[in-house]
Design an enzyme around this catalytic site. Structure first.
Site, PDB file in Angstrom:
ATOM      1  N   LYS A 268       0.731  -1.266   0.231  1.00 37.35           N
ATOM      2  CA  LYS A 268       0.006   0.003  -0.049  1.00 37.35           C
ATOM      3  C   LYS A 268       0.677   1.195   0.028  1.00 37.35           C
ATOM      4  O   LYS A 268       1.793   1.636   0.958  1.00 37.35           O
ATOM      5  CB  LYS A 268      -0.834   0.052   1.214  1.00 37.35           C
ATOM      6  CG  LYS A 268      -1.681   1.291   1.522  1.00 37.35           C
ATOM      7  CD  LYS A 268      -2.789   1.132   2.865  1.00 37.35           C
ATOM      8  CE  LYS A 268      -3.449   2.719   3.036  1.00 37.35           C
ATOM      9  NZ  LYS A 268      -4.039   2.469   4.165  1.00 37.35           N
ATOM     10  N   ASP A 273      -2.312  10.330   3.998  1.00 39.11           N
ATOM     11  CA  ASP A 273      -3.734   9.963   4.168  1.00 39.11           C
ATOM     12  C   ASP A 273      -4.658  11.031   4.850  1.00 39.11           C
ATOM     13  O   ASP A 273      -4.573  10.764   6.336  1.00 39.11           O
ATOM     14  CB  ASP A 273      -3.759   8.500   4.730  1.00 39.11           C
ATOM     15  CG  ASP A 273      -5.359   7.986   4.814  1.00 39.11           C
ATOM     16  OD1 ASP A 273      -6.439   8.505   4.403  1.00 39.11           O
ATOM     17  OD2 ASP A 273      -5.510   7.004   5.403  1.00 39.11           O
ATOM     18  N   LYS A 280     -10.163  13.159   8.115  1.00 38.79           N
ATOM     19  CA  LYS A 280      -9.449  12.463   9.620  1.00 38.79           C
ATOM     20  C   LYS A 280      -9.505  13.685  10.614  1.00 38.79           C
ATOM     21  O   LYS A 280      -9.245  14.683  10.115  1.00 38.79           O
ATOM     22  CB  LYS A 280      -8.179  11.940   9.555  1.00 38.79           C
ATOM     23  CG  LYS A 280      -8.118  10.446   8.912  1.00 38.79           C
ATOM     24  CD  LYS A 280      -6.506  10.062   8.764  1.00 38.79           C
ATOM     25  CE  LYS A 280      -6.262   8.771   8.251  1.00 38.79           C
ATOM     26  NZ  LYS A 280      -7.230   7.626   9.010  1.00 38.79           N
ATOM     27  N   ASP A 291       1.670   6.227   5.756  1.00 39.65           N
ATOM     28  CA  ASP A 291       0.628   5.303   5.235  1.00 39.65           C
ATOM     29  C   ASP A 291       1.217   4.671   3.787  1.00 39.65           C
ATOM     30  O   ASP A 291       0.505   3.861   3.189  1.00 39.65           O
ATOM     31  CB  ASP A 291      -0.633   5.999   5.057  1.00 39.65           C
ATOM     32  CG  ASP A 291      -1.882   5.299   5.050  1.00 39.65           C
ATOM     33  OD1 ASP A 291      -1.824   3.984   5.652  1.00 39.65           O
ATOM     34  OD2 ASP A 291      -3.267   5.425   4.572  1.00 39.65           O
ATOM     35  N   ASP A 350     -12.149   7.252   4.026  1.00 40.90           N
ATOM     36  CA  ASP A 350     -10.867   7.026   4.683  1.00 40.90           C
ATOM     37  C   ASP A 350     -10.568   5.509   4.810  1.00 40.90           C
ATOM     38  O   ASP A 350      -9.560   5.176   5.081  1.00 40.90           O
ATOM     39  CB  ASP A 350     -11.368   7.489   6.160  1.00 40.90           C
ATOM     40  CG  ASP A 350      -9.763   7.593   6.993  1.00 40.90           C
ATOM     41  OD1 ASP A 350      -8.658   7.671   6.106  1.00 40.90           O
ATOM     42  OD2 ASP A 350     -10.009   7.844   8.020  1.00 40.90           O
ATOM     43  N   GLU A 352      -9.462   3.785   2.163  1.00 34.32           N
ATOM     44  CA  GLU A 352      -8.883   3.952   0.883  1.00 34.32           C
ATOM     45  C   GLU A 352      -8.029   2.821   0.522  1.00 34.32           C
ATOM     46  O   GLU A 352      -7.678   2.591  -0.728  1.00 34.32           O
ATOM     47  CB  GLU A 352      -8.391   5.451   0.878  1.00 34.32           C
ATOM     48  CG  GLU A 352      -6.803   5.626   1.113  1.00 34.32           C
ATOM     49  CD  GLU A 352      -6.680   5.157   2.646  1.00 34.32           C
ATOM     50  OE1 GLU A 352      -7.699   5.513   3.346  1.00 34.32           O
ATOM     51  OE2 GLU A 352      -5.347   5.012   3.025  1.00 34.32           O
ATOM     52  N   ARG A 354      -7.820  -0.373   0.912  1.00 31.42           N
ATOM     53  CA  ARG A 354      -8.341  -1.581   0.383  1.00 31.42           C
ATOM     54  C   ARG A 354      -8.805  -1.155  -0.950  1.00 31.42           C
ATOM     55  O   ARG A 354      -8.798  -1.949  -1.810  1.00 31.42           O
ATOM     56  CB  ARG A 354      -9.586  -1.974   1.387  1.00 31.42           C
ATOM     57  CG  ARG A 354     -10.655  -1.104   1.261  1.00 31.42           C
ATOM     58  CD  ARG A 354     -11.532  -1.186   2.705  1.00 31.42           C
ATOM     59  NE  ARG A 354     -11.066  -0.989   3.956  1.00 31.42           N
ATOM     60  CZ  ARG A 354     -11.469  -1.122   5.048  1.00 31.42           C
ATOM     61  NH1 ARG A 354     -12.758  -1.841   5.155  1.00 31.42           N
ATOM     62  NH2 ARG A 354     -10.915  -0.861   6.161  1.00 31.42           N
TER      63      ARG A 354
HETATM   64  N1  BES Z   1      -4.252   4.422   7.011  1.00 27.78           N
HETATM   65  C1  BES Z   1      -5.442   4.106   7.594  1.00 27.78           C
HETATM   66  C2  BES Z   1      -5.167   3.137   8.956  1.00 27.78           C
HETATM   67  C3  BES Z   1      -4.246   3.697  10.224  1.00 27.78           C
HETATM   68  C4  BES Z   1      -4.933   4.519  10.810  1.00 27.78           C
HETATM   69  C5  BES Z   1      -3.201   3.082  10.345  1.00 27.78           C
HETATM   70  C6  BES Z   1      -4.143   4.963  12.094  1.00 27.78           C
HETATM   71  C7  BES Z   1      -2.244   3.428  11.549  1.00 27.78           C
HETATM   72  C8  BES Z   1      -2.896   4.210  12.459  1.00 27.78           C
HETATM   73  C9  BES Z   1      -6.471   3.687   6.973  1.00 27.78           C
HETATM   74  O1  BES Z   1      -6.426   4.172   5.785  1.00 27.78           O
HETATM   75  C10 BES Z   1      -7.663   4.125   7.687  1.00 27.78           C
HETATM   76  O2  BES Z   1      -7.966   5.211   7.575  1.00 27.78           O
HETATM   77  N2  BES Z   1      -8.562   3.195   7.902  1.00 27.78           N
HETATM   78  C11 BES Z   1      -9.821   3.381   8.707  1.00 27.78           C
HETATM   79  C12 BES Z   1     -10.701   2.654   8.375  1.00 27.78           C
HETATM   80  C13 BES Z   1     -12.192   2.795   8.591  1.00 27.78           C
HETATM   81  C14 BES Z   1     -12.606   3.930   8.148  1.00 27.78           C
HETATM   82  C15 BES Z   1     -13.176   1.694   8.556  1.00 27.78           C
HETATM   83  C16 BES Z   1      -9.567   3.299  10.375  1.00 27.78           C
HETATM   84  O3  BES Z   1      -8.706   2.329  10.395  1.00 27.78           O
HETATM   85  O4  BES Z   1     -10.147   4.101  11.015  1.00 27.78           O
HETATM   86 ZN    ZN Z   2      -4.807   4.637   4.819  1.00 27.77          ZN
HETATM   87 MN    MN Z   3      -7.454   5.982   5.673  1.00 30.15          MN
END
Ligand code: BES
Ligand code: ZN
Ligand code: MN
Length: 500
Positions: A268, A273, A280, A291, A350, A352, A354
């Site tokens: 990825k 992000d 966020k 990210d 968010d 994104e 996947r």
């Molecule tokens: N890059 C983030 C995941 C992440 C967040 C990694 C904080 C490390 C620390 C990912 O793109 C994301 O934002 N995931 C969301 C998914 C949710 C919206 C279903 C998450 O984990 O909050």
């Molecule tokens: Zn992300």
């Molecule tokens: Mn995200």
């Protein structure tokens, strides 16, 4: 750091610092006993006085010890002799490097690789030692004012690894392995640590091309038009909110037999992000520069296996873009059509990672892979589940999962097998498309994996969620280079299996 492998008489060797280990309960390692004799019992006296307890990672720096030719002696605590295994060995090595870095010593001779470690060959011990030494002495070339940059850095420039005569040749091999892995880990850390205005998708593509040039493997970068033609509507849906053009990087290390099916690594590469329209919160958002650590680990692993000239076919694929809010950005509620033809209702922009990975997983079908492993900082939920010690491991094949778990154990870069039962799949149901891109708060890292699994049905596949392991926050903020050690070990083992 420059290394040399030698067999020396510790007491008579001349260096800025000699490093020996001491176990708990005042038990001296063999090298420490030698020093004790040469210094007429100095170490035993110190231990008796209580200046050093031998606790794991404790260190004591001594100066001008009588009977020694080296100007300093560093005692390193090894913990209980009966418990001394890989993990303790690696910790002791790291502690010794930290102490050396703080001292004024420029070169050192370490006797730690002579310590007996359960089930570890000399080759392995030296590989661990050199890798840990390089890892512990890593410094990011921070972007600071010129004057500050000009000040000379302290630190060990030369490390001599003392080994038995019979082990010199195995140690040389171990050193080469350790250095190759460390170069990969260091690259992954650097890419993660770079600011997001420098480390853009284009920058990652340039780095991949440069790496391919240095190590003579083929690299191809697909631009937006090509991605449109391929039908990567999901990946492009994420990229469309950014001014930075998306890149799709393909690296091919083909050093195995022609007919051998490749292992494919997918990383990825979200270089920043923001969450997109599902923005966020502001606090710690800077950390979302990390990210792209999945992508960085694929690049780092390629660097390591290229340096080892590993006889295996490995293909690396990196979808990379930014996730930004914009007038053209994907909205919650938008439906995207992925390269597989499956449609996705984006309920949260968010989620994104996947969305970019699913198109990459479809793309790699063409390589008829023996296995596909994707690496992603995919979910905050994985950090809640496992913290910062283990990466989350998901797979559609238990044998592949077992291989990766074992590689992680050996490489001291652990993963933990998470469930991915069919029962979770219905959480991704959508009234308006083939699936939604989120499954709600419960089991967040599992539903993310379940989403990916829908695009990975044609091959053996595993997914590593490295959201908790790829970087550290707080005072020690920085990339860790994980899971480069796990992936490299896995590939080395695959290459070894094919040899026999
Ligand atoms: N890059 C983030 C995941 C992440 C967040 C990694 C904080 C490390 C620390 C990912 O793109 C994301 O934002 N995931 C969301 C998914 C949710 C919206 C279903 C998450 O984990 O909050
Ligand atoms: Zn992300
Ligand atoms: Mn995200």
């Amino acid at each position: 750091m420059e290394f040399s492998i030698k067999n020396v008489n510790a007491a008579a060797t001349q260096s800025d610092c000699l490093v020996v280990g001491v176990y708990e309960a005042k038990v001296l390692s063999e090298a420490a006993q030698e020093i004790d004799r040469a210094s007429k019992g100095m170490i035993s006296k110190l231990l008796a006085d209580g200046d050093m307890d031998g606790k794991l990672e404790a260190t004591l720096m001594l100066h001008h010890v009588p009977g020694l030719t080296s100007s300093r002696l560093l005692l390193v605590g090894l913990g209980k002799e009966a418990d001394f295994a890989e993990k303790q060995y690696a910790k002791a090595v790291r502690a010794s490097i930290k102490a050396l870095e703080k001292s004024g010593a420029l070169d050192a001779t370490t006797c730690l690789a002579q310590l007996p470690v359960k089930a570890l060959s000399a080759q392995r011990k030296v590989a661990y030692l050199s890798e840990a030494a390089l890892d512990a002495s890593y410094k990011f070339a921070a972007i600071k004012r010129k004057e500050e940059q000009a000040s000379p850095k302290k630190g060990i420039a030369k490390l001599t690894i003392n080994v038995a005569v019979s082990e010199v040749s195995a140690a040389e091999t171990g050193l080469a392995d350790g250095q190759a892995l460390a170069a990969g880990v260091s690259l992954a850390k650097d890419l993660g640590n770079l600011p997001p205005n420098v480390c853009t998708p284009s920058y990652l593509a340039e780095q991949a091309l440069a790496l391919g040039k240095t190590h003579q493997f083929n690299v191809e970068v697909l631009e937006r038009d090509a991605l449109k033609k391929l039908g990567m509507g999901s990946f492009l849906g994420v990229a469309q909110g950014s001014e930075e053009p998306p890149k799709f990087i393909i690296m091919q290390h083909l050093k195995g037999k022609k007919e051998q099916k490749p292992v494919v690594l997918v990383g990825k590469g979200i270089t920043f992000d923001t969450g997109g329209i599902s923005l966020k919160p502001g606090s710690e958002m800077d950390e979302m520069k990390y990210d792209m650590c999945g992508a960085a680990s694929v690049l780092g692993t390629f660097k390591a296996i290229a340096a080892m000239n590993l006889p295996l076919n490995v293909i690396g694929v990196i979808p990379t873009c930014e996730n930004m809010p914009d007038g053209r950005a994907t909205r919650p509620g938008d439906v995207l059509t992925s390269m597989s033809g499956l449609t996705i209702e984006v309920l949260n922009t968010d989620a994104e990672g996947r969305l970019i990975l699913c198109d990459a997983l479809t793309y790699v079908e063409r390589f008829e892979p023996s296995a596909v492993i994707d690496v992603a900082t995919l979910t905050g939920a994985c950090v809640i589940a496992l913290g910062h010690h283990a990466s989350g491991l998901f797979s559609n094949n238990d044998a592949l999962a077992a291989e990766l778990l074992q590689a992680g154990e050996v490489a001291l870069d652990r993963a933990w097998h998470m469930p991915m039962w069919e029962d979770y799949q219905s959480l991704l149901d959508s009234n308006f498309a083939d699936m939604a891109n989120i499954g709600g708060r419960a089991a967040g890292s599992i539903t993310a994996a379940c989403f990916l699994a829908r695009f990975a049905k044609k091959y053996d596949w595993a997914h590593l969620d490295v959201a908790g392991t790829a970087w550290k926050s707080g005072k020690e903020k920085g990339g860790t280079g994980r899971p480069v050690p796990l992936l490299t070990e896995f590939l080395v083992q695959r290459a070894n299996q094919l040899k026999v």
